[in-house]
Design a protein around this motif. Sequence first.
Motif, short mmCIF file in Angstrom:
data_model
loop_
_atom_site.label_atom_id
_atom_site.label_comp_id
_atom_site.label_asym_id
_atom_site.label_seq_id
_atom_site.Cartn_x
_atom_site.Cartn_y
_atom_site.Cartn_z
N ALA A 53 28.28 11.44 -43.33
CA ALA A 53 28.74 12.72 -43.75
C ALA A 53 28.68 12.95 -45.11
CB ALA A 53 30.04 13.21 -43.13
N LEU A 54 29.13 12.07 -46.05
CA LEU A 54 29.00 12.02 -47.37
C LEU A 54 27.62 11.97 -48.13
CD1 LEU A 54 32.24 9.53 -48.04
CD2 LEU A 54 32.11 12.14 -48.50
N GLU A 55 26.73 11.23 -47.10
CA GLU A 55 25.35 10.97 -47.70
C GLU A 55 24.90 12.38 -47.63
OE1 GLU A 55 23.84 7.99 -45.61
OE2 GLU A 55 24.81 6.31 -46.57
N VAL A 56 24.90 13.09 -46.38
CA VAL A 56 24.52 14.53 -46.00
C VAL A 56 24.85 15.51 -47.06
CG1 VAL A 56 24.43 16.47 -44.66
CG2 VAL A 56 24.00 13.97 -43.54
N ASP A 60 21.05 13.79 -48.65
CA ASP A 60 20.30 13.01 -47.97
C ASP A 60 20.39 13.35 -46.42
OD1 ASP A 60 18.84 10.73 -46.86
OD2 ASP A 60 20.43 9.34 -47.24
N PHE A 61 19.35 13.94 -45.88
CA PHE A 61 19.11 14.11 -44.49
C PHE A 61 18.60 13.38 -43.59
CE2 PHE A 61 19.32 18.43 -46.52
CZ PHE A 61 20.53 18.93 -46.18
N SER A 62 18.21 12.17 -44.30
CA SER A 62 17.56 11.00 -43.46
C SER A 62 18.59 10.06 -42.70
CB SER A 62 16.61 10.39 -44.31
OG SER A 62 17.34 9.37 -45.21
N THR A 63 19.87 10.07 -43.05
CA THR A 63 20.67 9.21 -42.47
C THR A 63 21.15 9.78 -40.94
OG1 THR A 63 22.97 8.43 -42.87
CG2 THR A 63 22.90 10.80 -43.16
N ARG A 64 21.40 8.71 -40.27
CA ARG A 64 21.62 8.91 -38.84
C ARG A 64 22.89 8.16 -38.30
NH1 ARG A 64 19.19 12.64 -39.93
NH2 ARG A 64 17.32 13.71 -38.78
N SER A 79 26.18 14.61 -31.37
CA SER A 79 26.41 15.87 -32.01
C SER A 79 26.10 16.04 -33.56
CB SER A 79 28.01 16.45 -31.73
OG SER A 79 27.96 16.55 -30.36
N PHE A 80 26.81 14.89 -34.28
CA PHE A 80 26.66 14.62 -35.54
C PHE A 80 25.23 14.69 -36.18
CE2 PHE A 80 26.58 12.22 -39.56
CZ PHE A 80 27.35 13.06 -40.57
N ASN A 81 24.49 13.78 -35.34
CA ASN A 81 22.90 13.57 -35.56
C ASN A 81 22.14 15.04 -35.38
OD1 ASN A 81 23.26 10.91 -36.29
ND2 ASN A 81 22.99 10.01 -34.20
N PHE A 82 22.60 15.85 -34.12
CA PHE A 82 22.08 17.03 -33.83
C PHE A 82 22.39 17.99 -35.09
CE2 PHE A 82 22.05 21.18 -32.38
CZ PHE A 82 20.97 21.70 -31.64
N MET A 83 23.57 18.00 -35.68
CA MET A 83 23.82 18.63 -36.93
C MET A 83 22.83 18.34 -38.01
SD MET A 83 27.33 18.99 -38.94
CE MET A 83 26.87 17.56 -39.63
N ILE A 84 22.55 16.99 -38.08
CA ILE A 84 21.78 16.78 -39.26
C ILE A 84 20.54 17.16 -39.07
CG2 ILE A 84 20.85 14.77 -40.53
CD1 ILE A 84 23.34 13.26 -39.97
N GLU A 89 16.19 20.93 -40.76
CA GLU A 89 15.27 22.09 -40.60
C GLU A 89 15.50 23.24 -41.23
OE1 GLU A 89 14.56 24.62 -36.35
OE2 GLU A 89 14.49 22.50 -36.44
N TRP A 90 16.95 23.61 -41.58
CA TRP A 90 17.17 24.61 -42.24
C TRP A 90 16.60 24.47 -43.72
CZ3 TRP A 90 22.70 25.46 -39.70
CH2 TRP A 90 22.49 26.24 -38.38
N GLU A 91 17.02 23.41 -44.10
CA GLU A 91 16.64 23.29 -45.74
C GLU A 91 15.16 23.22 -45.94
OE1 GLU A 91 17.02 21.94 -49.70
OE2 GLU A 91 18.60 22.68 -48.26
N ASP A 92 14.34 22.72 -44.98
CA ASP A 92 13.01 22.87 -45.06
C ASP A 92 12.49 24.28 -45.27
OD1 ASP A 92 12.79 20.17 -44.98
OD2 ASP A 92 12.17 19.94 -42.94
N THR A 93 13.01 25.09 -44.15
CA THR A 93 12.86 26.58 -43.90
C THR A 93 13.29 27.24 -45.13
OG1 THR A 93 13.26 26.73 -41.48
CG2 THR A 93 13.44 28.64 -42.61
#
Length: 132
Positions: A53-56, A60-64, A79-84, A89-93
């Motif tokens: 969560a701190l990385e996101v 950094d959206f690559s963390t899982r 759920s956390f991974n789905f949120m990331i 996707e929203w950041e790319d948009t």
Amino acid sequence: MLSVPAIEISETITAVRLNIVVPPLFSMVAVGIILYILSRKLAGPLQRMNKAALEVAGGDFSTRVPADSNDEVGELARSFNFMIDQLEEWEDTRQEFLANVSHELRSPLTTLRGLITGMIDQVIPPRSMHIT
């Protein structure tokens, strides 16, 4: 009167005390060990989720987070991974939208800058710029 040596009474009292004190102590130690193991099993994945969560939050959206179990913690990790994934996707948009807006604004501004420069340099006569 019945006569019993004091040493036998003392040994019997010591044995009774041990029988009263040792089992609860053993039970408390066993419960403590079990609670420690369970807390480590639960705390480990939660600590990994906190770190992710701190990385996101840092961008950094690559963390899982590994979702190894089928319990509530595993479901939370999925759920956390789905949120990331959604955030990524929203950041790319968002970046694509900003690039498009920037391009769309740059073209008219470049045209206006050219016309203004032409007027300042008197390459474009003032009368040709009348709006009808």
